[in-house]
Design a protein around this motif. Structure first.
Motif, short mmCIF file in Angstrom:
data_model
loop_
_atom_site.label_atom_id
_atom_site.label_comp_id
_atom_site.label_asym_id
_atom_site.label_seq_id
_atom_site.Cartn_x
_atom_site.Cartn_y
_atom_site.Cartn_z
N ARG A 173 0.80 -1.22 0.00
CA ARG A 173 0.00 0.00 0.00
C ARG A 173 0.83 1.27 0.00
O ARG A 173 0.33 2.34 -0.34
N ASN A 174 2.13 1.17 0.39
CA ASN A 174 2.91 2.40 0.48
C ASN A 174 4.25 2.33 -0.25
O ASN A 174 5.04 3.27 -0.19
N PHE A 175 4.54 1.22 -0.94
CA PHE A 175 5.84 1.06 -1.56
C PHE A 175 5.68 0.44 -2.95
O PHE A 175 5.06 -0.62 -3.09
N LEU A 176 6.21 1.11 -3.95
CA LEU A 176 6.16 0.63 -5.34
C LEU A 176 4.73 0.25 -5.74
O LEU A 176 4.50 -0.77 -6.38
N THR A 177 3.80 1.08 -5.37
CA THR A 177 2.39 0.78 -5.61
C THR A 177 2.03 0.74 -7.09
O THR A 177 1.05 0.09 -7.47
N LEU A 178 2.80 1.42 -7.93
CA LEU A 178 2.52 1.43 -9.37
C LEU A 178 3.28 0.34 -10.12
O LEU A 178 3.20 0.26 -11.34
N ASP A 179 4.01 -0.48 -9.38
CA ASP A 179 4.77 -1.58 -9.98
C ASP A 179 4.42 -2.89 -9.27
O ASP A 179 5.27 -3.52 -8.62
N PRO A 180 3.16 -3.32 -9.38
CA PRO A 180 2.71 -4.49 -8.61
C PRO A 180 3.29 -5.80 -9.12
O PRO A 180 3.68 -5.93 -10.28
N SER A 181 3.32 -6.76 -8.23
CA SER A 181 3.86 -8.08 -8.53
C SER A 181 3.19 -8.70 -9.76
O SER A 181 3.87 -9.27 -10.62
N ALA A 182 1.89 -8.58 -9.86
CA ALA A 182 1.15 -9.22 -10.95
C ALA A 182 1.56 -8.68 -12.31
O ALA A 182 1.44 -9.37 -13.33
N THR A 183 2.05 -7.46 -12.34
CA THR A 183 2.50 -6.86 -13.60
C THR A 183 3.95 -7.20 -13.90
O THR A 183 4.31 -7.46 -15.05
N VAL A 184 4.78 -7.24 -12.87
CA VAL A 184 6.22 -7.38 -13.07
C VAL A 184 6.65 -8.83 -13.30
O VAL A 184 7.38 -9.13 -14.25
N LYS A 185 6.21 -9.74 -12.45
CA LYS A 185 6.73 -11.11 -12.48
C LYS A 185 6.58 -11.82 -13.82
O LYS A 185 7.52 -12.50 -14.26
N PRO A 186 5.43 -11.70 -14.51
CA PRO A 186 5.32 -12.41 -15.79
C PRO A 186 6.30 -11.93 -16.86
O PRO A 186 6.53 -12.63 -17.85
N LEU A 187 6.88 -10.76 -16.65
CA LEU A 187 7.74 -10.17 -17.68
C LEU A 187 9.22 -10.44 -17.45
O LEU A 187 10.06 -10.10 -18.29
N ILE A 188 9.57 -11.06 -16.33
CA ILE A 188 10.99 -11.27 -16.03
C ILE A 188 11.27 -12.75 -15.83
O ILE A 188 11.94 -13.16 -14.89
N GLN A 189 10.78 -13.54 -16.74
CA GLN A 189 10.99 -14.98 -16.68
C GLN A 189 12.40 -15.33 -17.16
O GLN A 189 13.07 -14.55 -17.85
N ARG A 190 12.84 -16.52 -16.83
CA ARG A 190 14.15 -17.01 -17.27
C ARG A 190 14.18 -17.09 -18.80
O ARG A 190 13.18 -17.40 -19.45
N ASP A 191 15.35 -16.80 -19.36
CA ASP A 191 15.60 -16.83 -20.80
C ASP A 191 14.83 -15.76 -21.56
O ASP A 191 14.64 -15.87 -22.77
N SER A 192 14.41 -14.74 -20.85
CA SER A 192 13.78 -13.60 -21.51
C SER A 192 14.74 -12.42 -21.47
O SER A 192 15.36 -12.14 -20.45
N MET A 193 14.86 -11.70 -22.59
CA MET A 193 15.71 -10.52 -22.64
C MET A 193 14.91 -9.27 -22.27
O MET A 193 15.43 -8.15 -22.31
N TYR A 194 13.66 -9.46 -21.89
CA TYR A 194 12.79 -8.32 -21.61
C TYR A 194 13.20 -7.64 -20.30
O TYR A 194 13.57 -8.30 -19.33
N GLU A 220 8.79 3.41 -10.63
CA GLU A 220 9.88 3.50 -9.65
C GLU A 220 10.74 2.25 -9.63
O GLU A 220 11.62 2.12 -8.78
N LEU A 221 10.48 1.33 -10.54
CA LEU A 221 11.15 0.03 -10.53
C LEU A 221 11.53 -0.40 -11.93
O LEU A 221 10.77 -0.20 -12.88
N ILE A 222 12.71 -1.00 -12.05
CA ILE A 222 13.08 -1.74 -13.25
C ILE A 222 13.46 -3.14 -12.80
O ILE A 222 13.89 -3.36 -11.67
N ALA A 223 13.28 -4.12 -13.68
CA ALA A 223 13.53 -5.51 -13.29
C ALA A 223 13.86 -6.34 -14.52
O ALA A 223 13.41 -6.04 -15.63
N ALA A 224 14.63 -7.40 -14.30
CA ALA A 224 14.99 -8.30 -15.39
C ALA A 224 15.26 -9.69 -14.84
O ALA A 224 15.73 -9.84 -13.71
N GLY A 225 14.97 -10.69 -15.66
CA GLY A 225 15.34 -12.06 -15.34
C GLY A 225 16.74 -12.32 -15.85
O GLY A 225 17.58 -11.41 -15.92
N VAL A 226 17.02 -13.55 -16.21
CA VAL A 226 18.37 -13.89 -16.68
C VAL A 226 18.27 -14.61 -18.02
O VAL A 226 17.34 -15.38 -18.27
#
Length: 227
Positions: free
Chosen positions: A70-91, A97-103
């Motif tokens: 409710r008070n931290f990274l509220t515009l970058d929720p888990s449901a949005t981020v996790k599907p985009l940073i899977q293994r073997d993805s260059m995305y 307020e957050l950037i993220a990447a898998g491997v």
């Protein structure tokens, strides 16, 4: 005593410089960092290697802050981020307020966030708030053979230099030693490349420790080398 106008101006300048210096040298609160790392794990860990970086208001890295959904990274929720940073993805996820990447086999998480240095996702994130708090977190320590190798074209040294130049609070954090580096005799020396540029922390099992920091004559401590 009555000061002349120039002397008053000089004294004001000294006070302002002192305030600026204290902000530049401020470190993240260790207890708050512990909670932030747990927040990353609870919300963005997807079962494999990943890295994230945040640029948040300084108050969220100081003593007494408790990050929640409710008070931290509220515009970058888990449901949005996790599907985009899977293994073997260059995305690379580029949020508010957050950037993220898998491997990826050809591009490790840290490389994806830090390269190319001048226009990288990390540089762009830091430019959104030049005096906030930037926490760069990677599950596993940057690999010696690529990420910290000065001779490897896609290393992260220039990215670390960019982070070093950031004027707000900053921290580089990892939890585990990268598998291929666990028996390396050069591990301390290689991790020192980070600590010479950015305060380096290891956070795991509900606690954080400071491994090393710029300007210190103390090498990376043993607790940060244990596998």
């Amino acid at each position: 005593m009555v000061f002349t106008v120039p002397l008053r101006v000089l004294l004001l300048g000294i006070v302002l410089l002192s305030c600026i210096q204290s902000v530049v040298n401020e470190d993240v609160d260790m207890n708050t960092l512990t909670r932030i790392q747990k927040f990353f794990h609870d919300n963005y860990y997807n079962g494999g290697q990943y890295a994230v970086a945040t640029n948040v208001p300084q108050q969220q890295c100081r003593s007494g802050f408790y990050p929640t959904r409710r008070n931290f990274l509220t515009l970058d929720p888990s449901a949005t981020v996790k599907p985009l940073i899977q293994r073997d993805s260059m995305y690379v996820y580029r949020g508010t307020e957050l950037i993220a990447a898998g491997v990826h086999r050809d591009a490790h998480s840290e490389h994806l966030l830090m390269n190319p240095p001048n226009t990288s996702p990390l540089t762009n994130l830091m430019n959104t708030n030049r005096d906030g708090c930037v926490v760069f977190y990677t599950l596993n320590s940057p690999c010696i053979s690529r990420c910290l190798n000065n001779n490897y074209i896609n290393n992260i040294i220039q990215g670390l230099n960019k982070l070093n130049a950031y004027q707000g609070i900053k921290a580089f954090v990892f939890s585990n030693i990268f598998t291929n580096d666990q028996n390396s005799q050069n591990l301390r020396t290689e991790l020192q490349k980070i600590a010479d540029r950015v305060p380096l922390y290891r956070c795991n099992y509900g606690s954080c420790i400071l491994c090393g920091q710029p300007g210190s004559n103390i090498p990376v401590i043993d607790q940060c080398l244990i596998t």
